[in-house]
Design an enzyme around this catalytic site. Structure first.
Site, PDB file in Angstrom:
ATOM      1  CG  LEU A   1      -1.951  -1.280   1.421  1.00  0.00           C
ATOM      2  CD1 LEU A   1      -2.677  -0.925   2.537  1.00  0.00           C
ATOM      3  CD2 LEU A   1      -2.935  -1.034   0.298  1.00  0.00           C
ATOM      4  CG  ASP A   2      -0.271   4.900  -2.052  1.00  0.00           C
ATOM      5  OD1 ASP A   2      -0.516   5.552  -0.972  1.00  0.00           O
ATOM      6  OD2 ASP A   2      -0.838   4.951  -3.092  1.00  0.00           O
ATOM      7  CB  ILE A   3       3.542   6.782   1.762  1.00  0.00           C
ATOM      8  CG1 ILE A   3       4.006   7.325   3.131  1.00  0.00           C
ATOM      9  CG2 ILE A   3       3.570   7.895   0.970  1.00  0.00           C
ATOM     10  CD1 ILE A   3       5.447   7.922   3.223  1.00  0.00           C
TER      11      ILE A   3
END
Length: 338
Positions: free
Chosen positions: A163-165
């Site tokens: 999952l991206d930041i």
């Protein structure tokens, strides 16, 4: 001297005799003795045919089960000459017996194969908060999703996807590299569901395009399902479902329609839903039933053992206690970074 015609007649007779011979004799006659070794027409020696099969499992499969990465990651390590078996550099295709006392090293570090021998698969559900990176370490010292996970001996946690930041929500971790690899692979078409808040004017034609498919820079993509989940005006919530996990795919699909994503939360992976009451930064180990659902989903044999104590009634940790622990960890992390 024989005439040319007599030579031709002799050759035809020999060919006819050869055709009338049994098939097993014809095959034997096709072999030749070269330098004292008998070779068949296919070029394989008799000694090569008698070689026994190598017993054991593929090296990358054993190391994946021991929690050292996915099969693909380990195959890359082997190709880069980072893996040795009993002091010799490993090659792709090597097989080993984990019960034979074999010693395997990665980058010179000896690997504990106890996890691979017991073959105990574990899976964690983690509620990733925004601001954490899906990497084992960050050169800038930023928080990662691995920081709060329970410590392991002889194994390591492998994230199932990323999952991206700026995305929060459900992230699965497992000690079984093969399980992780299969769950992530697009061919398995495992559903991922997200709750997304979008900013912009959304109409039915736009939703139809997102369901049918739009062209992104890395190929066509679409939502399997889109459901309106509430909100008014320019800020609305939708529940969307994908069957692959390309980088920032949910955001890029909405952005292709000129819509900005202001919140993104993953709520489901397969049939595993983000547990209610689990705070951001908290984790929960899955019982055997849910673990085996994931294994069956990707064609793996069911697990028979668990690290959870099944002799006692399972008590869910109180959300307040988890929140306190998460807050305490965050405070300690700030101190160390100063």
């Amino acid at each position: 001297m024989k005439t040319n015609q007599s030579r031709k007649n002799t050759h035809k007779r020999s060919e006819k005799q050869h055709e009338n011979r049994p098939h097993f004799e014809r095959k034997e006659s096709q072999s030749a003795v070269i330098l004292g070794r008998e070779f068949s027409a296919k070029g394989k020696s008799a000694s090569q045919k008698m070689q026994p099969k190598v017993e054991g499992e593929k090296l990358q499969k054993v190391l994946a089960r021991a929690g050292q990465g996915s099969r693909r990651e380990i195959e890359a390590m082997i190709a880069e000459n980072r893996v040795s078996v009993d002091g010799k550099m490993a090659t792709l295709g090597d097989r080993i017996d984990v019960h034979s006392g074999v010693r395997i090293r990665i980058d010179g570090r000896i690997i504990n194969l106890q996890q691979a021998q017991k073959e105990i698969c574990r899976v964690l559900m983690y509620y990733k908060p925004e601001g954490e990176l899906c990497t084992r370490s960050d050169p800038e010292g930023r928080a990662t999703v691995f920081d709060r996970l329970p410590r392991l001996n002889g194994a390591r946690w492998i994230a199932v996807g990323r999952l991206d930041i700026n995305t929060s929500g459900l992230l699965l971790f497992t000690t079984d590299g093969e399980l992780a690899n299969r769950l992530m692979h697009p061919s398995r078409e495992v559903e991922r569901e997200y709750s997304v808040r979008v900013f912009g004017q959304v109409d039915d034609a736009m939703l139809a395009r997102l369901r049918k498919g739009v062209q992104l820079e890395d190929g066509p993509a679409n939502f399997k399902e889109i459901k309106f989940a509430g909100g008014v005006g320019m800020n609305q919530w939708y529940d969307v479902t994908l069957t692959e996990g390309r980088n920032r795919e949910v955001r890029r699909l909405w952005e292709s329609q000129g819509i900005q994503v202001s919140r993104l939360i993953r709520t489901r992976y397969g049939n595993i839903k983000l547990m209610k009451g689990l705070p951001r930064g908290g984790w929960e180990e899955m019982p055997l039933e849910n673990l085996n659902y994931l294994r069956e989903l990707v064609g793996l044999a069911p697990e028979t053992e668990t690290k959870l104590d099944v002799t006692k009634p399972r008590r869910r940790p109180k959300s307040g206690q988890i929140r306190k622990a998460v807050k305490r960890y965050a405070e300690l992390g700030k101190r160390y970074k100063k």
